[in-house]
Design a protein around this motif. Structure first.
Motif, PDB file in Angstrom:
ATOM      1  N   LYS A  91     -23.284  36.466  18.302  1.00  0.00           N
ATOM      2  CA  LYS A  91     -23.499  35.213  19.030  1.00  0.00           C
ATOM      3  C   LYS A  91     -24.266  34.203  18.193  1.00  0.00           C
ATOM      4  O   LYS A  91     -24.005  32.995  18.264  1.00  0.00           O
ATOM      5  CB  LYS A  91     -24.226  35.489  20.353  1.00  0.00           C
ATOM      6  CG  LYS A  91     -23.347  36.173  21.383  1.00  0.00           C
ATOM      7  CD  LYS A  91     -24.077  36.393  22.706  1.00  0.00           C
ATOM      8  CE  LYS A  91     -23.145  36.997  23.747  1.00  0.00           C
ATOM      9  NZ  LYS A  91     -23.845  37.251  25.039  1.00  0.00           N
ATOM     10  N   LEU A  92     -25.187  34.685  17.366  1.00  0.00           N
ATOM     11  CA  LEU A  92     -25.922  33.781  16.472  1.00  0.00           C
ATOM     12  C   LEU A  92     -24.961  33.151  15.453  1.00  0.00           C
ATOM     13  O   LEU A  92     -25.022  31.943  15.188  1.00  0.00           O
ATOM     14  CB  LEU A  92     -27.037  34.555  15.761  1.00  0.00           C
ATOM     15  CG  LEU A  92     -27.884  33.775  14.751  1.00  0.00           C
ATOM     16  CD1 LEU A  92     -28.565  32.572  15.408  1.00  0.00           C
ATOM     17  CD2 LEU A  92     -28.941  34.694  14.133  1.00  0.00           C
ATOM     18  N   LEU A  93     -24.075  33.960  14.898  1.00  0.00           N
ATOM     19  CA  LEU A  93     -23.073  33.427  13.973  1.00  0.00           C
ATOM     20  C   LEU A  93     -22.130  32.463  14.689  1.00  0.00           C
ATOM     21  O   LEU A  93     -21.802  31.390  14.167  1.00  0.00           O
ATOM     22  CB  LEU A  93     -22.284  34.581  13.352  1.00  0.00           C
ATOM     23  CG  LEU A  93     -23.031  35.401  12.300  1.00  0.00           C
ATOM     24  CD1 LEU A  93     -22.409  36.788  12.143  1.00  0.00           C
ATOM     25  CD2 LEU A  93     -23.040  34.679  10.958  1.00  0.00           C
ATOM     26  N   HIS A  94     -21.704  32.842  15.874  1.00  0.00           N
ATOM     27  CA  HIS A  94     -20.811  31.988  16.673  1.00  0.00           C
ATOM     28  C   HIS A  94     -21.446  30.622  16.941  1.00  0.00           C
ATOM     29  O   HIS A  94     -20.803  29.575  16.769  1.00  0.00           O
ATOM     30  CB  HIS A  94     -20.497  32.701  17.987  1.00  0.00           C
ATOM     31  CG  HIS A  94     -19.828  31.839  19.016  1.00  0.00           C
ATOM     32  ND1 HIS A  94     -18.499  31.483  18.944  1.00  0.00           N
ATOM     33  CD2 HIS A  94     -20.324  31.245  20.138  1.00  0.00           C
ATOM     34  CE1 HIS A  94     -18.197  30.709  19.975  1.00  0.00           C
ATOM     35  NE2 HIS A  94     -19.279  30.559  20.717  1.00  0.00           N
ATOM     36  N   ASN A  95     -22.707  30.618  17.326  1.00  0.00           N
ATOM     37  CA  ASN A  95     -23.387  29.368  17.673  1.00  0.00           C
ATOM     38  C   ASN A  95     -23.634  28.470  16.464  1.00  0.00           C
ATOM     39  O   ASN A  95     -23.843  27.259  16.622  1.00  0.00           O
ATOM     40  CB  ASN A  95     -24.717  29.665  18.365  1.00  0.00           C
ATOM     41  CG  ASN A  95     -24.534  30.269  19.747  1.00  0.00           C
ATOM     42  OD1 ASN A  95     -23.512  30.056  20.395  1.00  0.00           O
ATOM     43  ND2 ASN A  95     -25.512  31.044  20.194  1.00  0.00           N
ATOM     44  N   ASN A  96     -23.602  29.043  15.279  1.00  0.00           N
ATOM     45  CA  ASN A  96     -23.847  28.258  14.058  1.00  0.00           C
ATOM     46  C   ASN A  96     -22.585  28.048  13.226  1.00  0.00           C
ATOM     47  O   ASN A  96     -22.646  27.483  12.147  1.00  0.00           O
ATOM     48  CB  ASN A  96     -24.915  28.954  13.204  1.00  0.00           C
ATOM     49  CG  ASN A  96     -26.303  28.799  13.791  1.00  0.00           C
ATOM     50  OD1 ASN A  96     -26.958  27.781  13.615  1.00  0.00           O
ATOM     51  ND2 ASN A  96     -26.747  29.819  14.518  1.00  0.00           N
ATOM     52  N   ARG A  97     -21.450  28.489  13.744  1.00  0.00           N
ATOM     53  CA  ARG A  97     -20.200  28.449  12.977  1.00  0.00           C
ATOM     54  C   ARG A  97     -19.852  27.043  12.484  1.00  0.00           C
ATOM     55  O   ARG A  97     -19.404  26.857  11.346  1.00  0.00           O
ATOM     56  CB  ARG A  97     -19.065  29.004  13.840  1.00  0.00           C
ATOM     57  CG  ARG A  97     -17.683  28.948  13.197  1.00  0.00           C
ATOM     58  CD  ARG A  97     -16.662  29.675  14.065  1.00  0.00           C
ATOM     59  NE  ARG A  97     -15.327  29.528  13.535  1.00  0.00           N
ATOM     60  CZ  ARG A  97     -14.417  28.671  14.008  1.00  0.00           C
ATOM     61  NH1 ARG A  97     -14.732  27.880  15.040  1.00  0.00           N
ATOM     62  NH2 ARG A  97     -13.223  28.608  13.471  1.00  0.00           N
ATOM     63  N   LYS A  98     -20.034  26.048  13.317  1.00  0.00           N
ATOM     64  CA  LYS A  98     -19.638  24.683  12.957  1.00  0.00           C
ATOM     65  C   LYS A  98     -20.652  23.983  12.053  1.00  0.00           C
ATOM     66  O   LYS A  98     -20.354  22.914  11.503  1.00  0.00           O
ATOM     67  CB  LYS A  98     -19.434  23.857  14.231  1.00  0.00           C
ATOM     68  CG  LYS A  98     -18.278  24.344  15.099  1.00  0.00           C
ATOM     69  CD  LYS A  98     -18.128  23.470  16.331  1.00  0.00           C
ATOM     70  CE  LYS A  98     -16.967  23.938  17.213  1.00  0.00           C
ATOM     71  NZ  LYS A  98     -16.830  23.094  18.433  1.00  0.00           N
ATOM     72  N   HIS A  99     -21.819  24.570  11.887  1.00  0.00           N
ATOM     73  CA  HIS A  99     -22.897  23.870  11.189  1.00  0.00           C
ATOM     74  C   HIS A  99     -23.068  24.286   9.732  1.00  0.00           C
ATOM     75  O   HIS A  99     -23.826  23.644   8.993  1.00  0.00           O
ATOM     76  CB  HIS A  99     -24.211  24.082  11.934  1.00  0.00           C
ATOM     77  CG  HIS A  99     -24.145  23.734  13.392  1.00  0.00           C
ATOM     78  ND1 HIS A  99     -23.695  22.517  13.851  1.00  0.00           N
ATOM     79  CD2 HIS A  99     -24.440  24.472  14.503  1.00  0.00           C
ATOM     80  CE1 HIS A  99     -23.728  22.499  15.175  1.00  0.00           C
ATOM     81  NE2 HIS A  99     -24.181  23.670  15.593  1.00  0.00           N
ATOM     82  N   TYR A 100     -22.403  25.368   9.307  1.00  0.00           N
ATOM     83  CA  TYR A 100     -22.588  25.874   7.944  1.00  0.00           C
ATOM     84  C   TYR A 100     -21.236  26.212   7.322  1.00  0.00           C
ATOM     85  O   TYR A 100     -20.260  26.501   8.016  1.00  0.00           O
ATOM     86  CB  TYR A 100     -23.485  27.116   7.943  1.00  0.00           C
ATOM     87  CG  TYR A 100     -24.894  26.827   8.404  1.00  0.00           C
ATOM     88  CD1 TYR A 100     -25.866  26.398   7.497  1.00  0.00           C
ATOM     89  CD2 TYR A 100     -25.249  26.966   9.744  1.00  0.00           C
ATOM     90  CE1 TYR A 100     -27.160  26.109   7.925  1.00  0.00           C
ATOM     91  CE2 TYR A 100     -26.537  26.691  10.175  1.00  0.00           C
ATOM     92  CZ  TYR A 100     -27.480  26.252   9.262  1.00  0.00           C
ATOM     93  OH  TYR A 100     -28.752  25.968   9.681  1.00  0.00           O
ATOM     94  N   ASP A 101     -21.217  26.165   6.002  1.00  0.00           N
ATOM     95  CA  ASP A 101     -19.991  26.490   5.265  1.00  0.00           C
ATOM     96  C   ASP A 101     -19.815  27.987   5.058  1.00  0.00           C
ATOM     97  O   ASP A 101     -18.686  28.465   4.897  1.00  0.00           O
ATOM     98  CB  ASP A 101     -20.006  25.802   3.888  1.00  0.00           C
ATOM     99  CG  ASP A 101     -20.056  24.289   4.004  1.00  0.00           C
ATOM    100  OD1 ASP A 101     -19.167  23.719   4.664  1.00  0.00           O
ATOM    101  OD2 ASP A 101     -20.989  23.675   3.448  1.00  0.00           O
ATOM    102  N   ALA A 102     -20.912  28.710   5.029  1.00  0.00           N
ATOM    103  CA  ALA A 102     -20.839  30.158   4.773  1.00  0.00           C
ATOM    104  C   ALA A 102     -22.112  30.810   5.302  1.00  0.00           C
ATOM    105  O   ALA A 102     -23.117  30.142   5.572  1.00  0.00           O
ATOM    106  CB  ALA A 102     -20.676  30.436   3.285  1.00  0.00           C
TER     107      ALA A 102
END
Length: 354
Positions: A91-102
């Motif tokens: 969920k942490l990765l999901h919530n930040n998916r649009k904000h980072y390239d990798a």
């Protein structure tokens, strides 16, 4: 020449040896040599900013690859990490998916293969690099492998932004100079720096003086992003042991709340087939009660062909799933997911896991 902007990378810290206190985590053994205390010791008072500063003080080269940010998902020995933490991390990765390239995930080695498998299945079609790494010694130790693993991991995570512009779109484990598909990786050595291997799939890259990419083996993502965060943890791994009778050794698993079993058979999927040995009667009884069973192998390499043996044929006729082959770690996680989402077939590949 105007320098090109650096990609944005989120480092997610989850604990593990890499971040352990190099002094408080160790004690002398009877021979006077250092040994790791049970669970290690973590500096729990450090916030993300302090932790990132400490990381960059030891490995300043990381700044050359990306604009870095750090979040702490949790700070645990990976033996204490399970489905609850996998969902939290996903969920942490999901919530930040649009904000980072990798994304670079720092994780303990003992259960890294389970977590990598879980992320690959829960974040289907994520389409951005999620590279997991860790170390066999704490970062601050003089001979630690953490420094090189971090540099290798961020090299792979940002590969699209530098020649030869390789597009990594999957969950991967980077460790000991090798990049491996996350749901094919297994921890194979408890003390060597090359602690992980990928016995059932090709390496994605080998990191030496140059990065030798095996681009034809990278995951080709199809379809849209389909996150699924449900897991049913009522799954166990069971080995078939010569001479053991499962009616005595394991008993009625369903009655005790177990819903799924990854059954580790011999060779290509063989098991004792005589009635008095108990395996086929036990399987029949448990399947009638609703136990889901995936047949795996105690061998690390080779294909599953249980139909070559009578026992395998009988097991398949009972509805036991048997392939294509997954690592036991991935099979456990996928069964947890399939129990929550019955429409997902256990034997159909989703993220290159089989």
């Amino acid at each position: 020449m105007v320098p090109k902007p650096l990609p944005s990378v989120l480092i997610i810290h989850t604990g593990g040896t890499l971040g352990m206190d190099p002094i408080a985590s160790y004690e002398p053994d009877v021979d006077g040599k250092e040994r790791l205390k049970a669970g290690g010791t973590f500096k729990g008072t450090l916030g993300p900013g302090d932790m990132l500063n400490n990381l960059l003080n030891v490995v300043p080269e990381l700044n050359e690859f990306a604009n870095l940010h750090l979040k702490v998902a949790y700070n645990k020995d990976s033996s204490r990490v399970g489905p609850k933490e996998w969902v939290e991390l996903a969920k942490l990765l999901h919530n930040n998916r649009k904000h980072y390239d990798a994304f670079l995930v720092v994780h303990g080695t003992d259960t890294m293969a389970y977590t990598a498998s879980a992320l690959s299945l829960m974040l289907l079609g994520f389409r951005k690099p999620i590279v997991m790494t860790g170390s066999q010694l704490p970062l601050a130790k003089p001979r630690s492998d953490a420094r090189q693993n971090l540099i290798d991991a961020i090299t792979c995570a940002t590969s699209y932004f530098n020649p030869p512009h390789v597009q990594l779109q999957e969950v991967a484990v980077c460790f000991g100079g090798q990049l491996m598909r996350g749901n094919r990786a297994q921890k194979v050595n408890a003390s060597n720096y090359q602690a992980f291997d990928s016995p059932t799939y090709h390496k994605l890259a080998l990191l030496g003086v140059e990065v030798d990419w095996q681009a034809r083996y990278l995951l080709q993502v199809e379809g849209g992003y389909r996150p699924r965060f449900g897991l049913d943890p009522a799954v166990i791994r069971l080995p078939i042991v010569p001479g053991s009778d499962p009616r005595t050794a394991y008993g009625d698993l369903v009655q005790r709340g177990v819903k799924g079993v990854v059954l580790e058979a011999f060779g290509v999927g063989n098991m004792p087939d005589l009635p008095q040995q108990g395996w086929l009667p036990w399987l029949k009884s448990q399947r009638k009660k609703g136990l889901q069973v995936y047949l795996s192998s105690q061998c690390t390499e080779g294909t599953l062909n249980p139909e070559l043996y009578r026992s395998g044929q009988v097991a398949l006729s009972m509805g036991v799933e048997a392939g294509p082959r997954m690592t036991p770690e991935c099979a456990v996680v996928k069964m947890m997911q399939c129990l929550r989402y019955p429409a997902i077939p256990l034997g159909v590949p989703l993220a290159g896991e089989m």
